[in-house]
Scaffold this motif. Structure first.
Motif, short mmCIF file in Angstrom:
data_model
loop_
_atom_site.label_atom_id
_atom_site.label_comp_id
_atom_site.label_asym_id
_atom_site.label_seq_id
_atom_site.Cartn_x
_atom_site.Cartn_y
_atom_site.Cartn_z
N ASN A 102 0.67 -1.26 -0.07
CA ASN A 102 0.12 0.63 0.04
C ASN A 102 1.09 1.85 -0.07
OD1 ASN A 102 -3.03 -1.28 -0.31
ND2 ASN A 102 -2.28 -1.68 2.27
N LEU A 103 1.94 1.38 1.22
CA LEU A 103 2.63 2.57 0.45
C LEU A 103 3.60 2.62 -0.60
CD1 LEU A 103 4.52 2.68 3.97
CD2 LEU A 103 2.08 3.65 3.37
N LEU A 104 4.35 1.89 -1.34
CA LEU A 104 4.64 1.65 -2.40
C LEU A 104 4.19 1.58 -3.58
CD1 LEU A 104 7.91 1.66 -3.69
CD2 LEU A 104 7.58 -0.99 -4.21
N VAL A 105 3.92 2.43 -4.56
CA VAL A 105 3.95 3.19 -5.72
C VAL A 105 4.66 2.64 -7.12
CG1 VAL A 105 2.32 4.59 -7.16
CG2 VAL A 105 2.17 4.38 -4.70
N PRO A 106 5.18 1.76 -7.59
CA PRO A 106 6.68 1.81 -8.70
C PRO A 106 6.46 2.35 -9.50
CG PRO A 106 5.12 -0.78 -7.65
CD PRO A 106 4.18 0.65 -7.25
N LEU A 139 6.42 8.95 -1.18
CA LEU A 139 7.10 9.17 -0.59
C LEU A 139 6.24 10.20 0.41
CD1 LEU A 139 8.82 11.36 1.04
CD2 LEU A 139 9.07 13.41 -0.44
N ASN A 140 4.55 10.50 -0.05
CA ASN A 140 3.12 11.11 0.45
C ASN A 140 2.42 9.89 1.49
OD1 ASN A 140 0.49 13.02 0.86
ND2 ASN A 140 0.51 11.51 -0.30
N HIS A 141 2.84 8.37 0.90
CA HIS A 141 2.54 7.69 1.72
C HIS A 141 2.99 7.17 2.47
CE1 HIS A 141 0.14 5.71 -2.36
NE2 HIS A 141 -0.42 6.63 -2.24
N VAL A 156 14.51 4.83 4.51
CA VAL A 156 13.65 6.03 4.31
C VAL A 156 12.95 6.37 5.57
CG1 VAL A 156 10.96 5.51 3.41
CG2 VAL A 156 13.04 4.18 2.23
N GLN A 157 13.15 5.60 6.76
CA GLN A 157 13.10 6.17 8.02
C GLN A 157 13.59 7.54 7.99
OE1 GLN A 157 9.83 5.71 9.68
NE2 GLN A 157 10.63 7.19 11.23
N LEU A 158 14.48 7.29 8.11
CA LEU A 158 15.41 8.35 8.86
C LEU A 158 15.17 9.57 7.79
CD1 LEU A 158 19.02 6.56 9.11
CD2 LEU A 158 17.50 8.15 10.78
N LEU A 159 14.74 9.53 6.35
CA LEU A 159 14.93 10.67 5.14
C LEU A 159 13.88 10.97 5.93
CD1 LEU A 159 15.84 9.01 2.12
CD2 LEU A 159 17.15 11.07 3.00
N ALA A 199 12.96 10.80 -4.98
CA ALA A 199 13.67 9.59 -5.47
C ALA A 199 14.61 9.00 -5.18
CB ALA A 199 14.69 10.61 -6.48
N GLN A 200 15.17 9.66 -3.60
CA GLN A 200 15.77 8.42 -2.66
C GLN A 200 15.05 7.46 -2.25
OE1 GLN A 200 19.07 11.30 -0.80
NE2 GLN A 200 17.83 12.51 -1.40
N VAL A 201 13.52 8.00 -1.93
CA VAL A 201 12.51 7.72 -1.05
C VAL A 201 12.67 6.04 -2.08
CG1 VAL A 201 10.39 6.76 0.02
CG2 VAL A 201 12.16 8.64 0.62
N LEU A 202 12.24 6.41 -3.47
CA LEU A 202 11.99 5.41 -4.29
C LEU A 202 12.97 4.67 -4.20
CD1 LEU A 202 9.53 4.03 -6.35
CD2 LEU A 202 10.76 5.99 -7.39
#
Length: 253
Positions: free
Chosen positions: A39-43, A50-52, A117-120, A137-140
Motif C-alpha cells: 500500500n505504501l510503495l507506488v512503483p 513519499l506522500n504515502h 527511508v525512515q531517516l529521510l 527519488a531517494q525514498v523510491l
C-alpha cells in the motif's frame, strides 16, 4: 542398537519451536509485505510513495518492526530445523541451516534500506538542502533497493528449501507431499527472483513464473509449518538410521 538410530519423539521440541516461529513469520509477512509495503510503495511514482510514507509514518514503522520479527524468527527456524533434521543427515541439515542464516543476513541488509527511508522521512531532509523531488527519488530508490536485495536473499532461501525438501523425503517420517512441495517451492523461488533480478526489463516473465509457482510455494511452506506445529516429532515410526561406520561385525561362532 545403532547409536545413530533416530528418535522421532526427541524431535518434538525443535519441531514445535520451528512451527511456531514459521506461523509467526507468516502473520508478520502478511502484515509487513502483503498489507503495508504494497500500500505504501507506488512503483515508478516517487511523489506518491513519499506522500504515502509521510502520511502513514506509524504504519511504516510497523512494517519495519514486522520485518525485524521475521528476521529473528528466521534465525530461530534455521537452528530448529537443523536440530530437527540432524539425525536424518547431519551434513545436509547443517548446510540447510547455514543457507537460511545467509538468507537472514541478506534480509537484514535489505531491512536497512527501509531504515534509510525512515531517516529521510523522519528527519528534516528538505531543510538540509534536498528538494521534495530529491527526497522522493531517494525514498523510491531505497524501496527498490530493498526489493532487489531481498530477491537475492530469496534465491538463497530457495536453496534452503531444496535442502529441506531433500531431508523431508529422506527422513521417512515427514509426509512425502511436503517434501515434494518444498522442492517445487525451491525451484519457484530461484526462477521467480532470478527473473526479477536478471530479466527485470521483461516484467512478464517474472509475473508468469510467480503465477505458476505461487500456489505450490505457499502450500509447501504453510504445510510444512503446520505439520511441524501439530505433528512434527510425534510419530511412532523410527527414522532410517545411518549405516554403521565401525568395522564389519564378525560372524557368530
Amino acid at each position: 542398537m545403532n547409536p545413530l538410530r533416530n528418535d522421532i519423539a526427541g524431535r518434538r521440541k525443535p519441531a514445535l519451536i520451528a512451527g511456531t516461529a514459521l506461523v509467526i513469520m507468516m502473520i508478520a509477512a502478511a502484515f509487513s509485505y502483503g498489507y503495508v509495503h504494497g500500500n505504501l510503495l507506488v512503483p515508478g511514482d516517487a511523489a506518491a510513495t513519499l506522500n504515502h510514507v509521510t502520511t502513514s509514518g506509524a504504519l511504516f514503522r510497523g512494517e519495519i518492526l514486522g520485518w525485524l520479527v521475521i528476521l529473528l524468527c528466521d534465525i530461530v527456524v534455521a537452528w530448529a530445523c537443523y536440530v530437527f533434521f540432524k539425525p536424518t543427515h547431519p551434513h545436509l541439515s547443517l548446510l540447510g541451516g547455514w543457507l537460511r542464516i545467509t538468507y537472514s543476513a541478506i534480509l537484514g541488509i535489505a531491512i536497512m534500506q527501509l531504515l534509510f527511508v525512515q531517516l529521510l522521512v523522519g528527519g528534516d531532509a528538505v531543510s538540509s538542502g534536498f528538494t521534495q523531488e530529491q527526497v522522493g527519488a531517494q525514498v523510491l530508490l531505497y524501496f527498490e533497493a530493498f526489493e532487489q536485495i531481498w530477491s537475492v536473499g530469496l534465491i538463497i532461501f530457495g536453496g534452503h528449501l531444496l535442502i529441506l525438501g531433500l531431508l523431508a523425503l529422506k527422513s521417512g517420517h515427514v509426509p512425502r507431499w511436503i517434501g515434494i512441495l518444498l522442492l517445487i517451492a525451491s525451484a519457484g523461488y530461484g526462477l521467480v527472483h532470478g527473473a526479477q533480478i536478471f530479466f527485470a526489463e521483461h516484467e512478464g516473465i517474472g509475473s508468469v513464473l510467480e503465477m505458476v509457482f505461487m500456489l505450490p510455494m505457499t502450500a509447501g511452506e504453510a504445510g510444512f509449518a503446520l505439520w511441524l506445529l501439530f505433528r512434527g516429532g510425534t510419530g511412532k515410526r523410527p527414522l532410517p538410521s545411518f549405516p554403521a561406520t565401525s568395522s564389519p561385525e564378525t560372524p557368530s561362532s
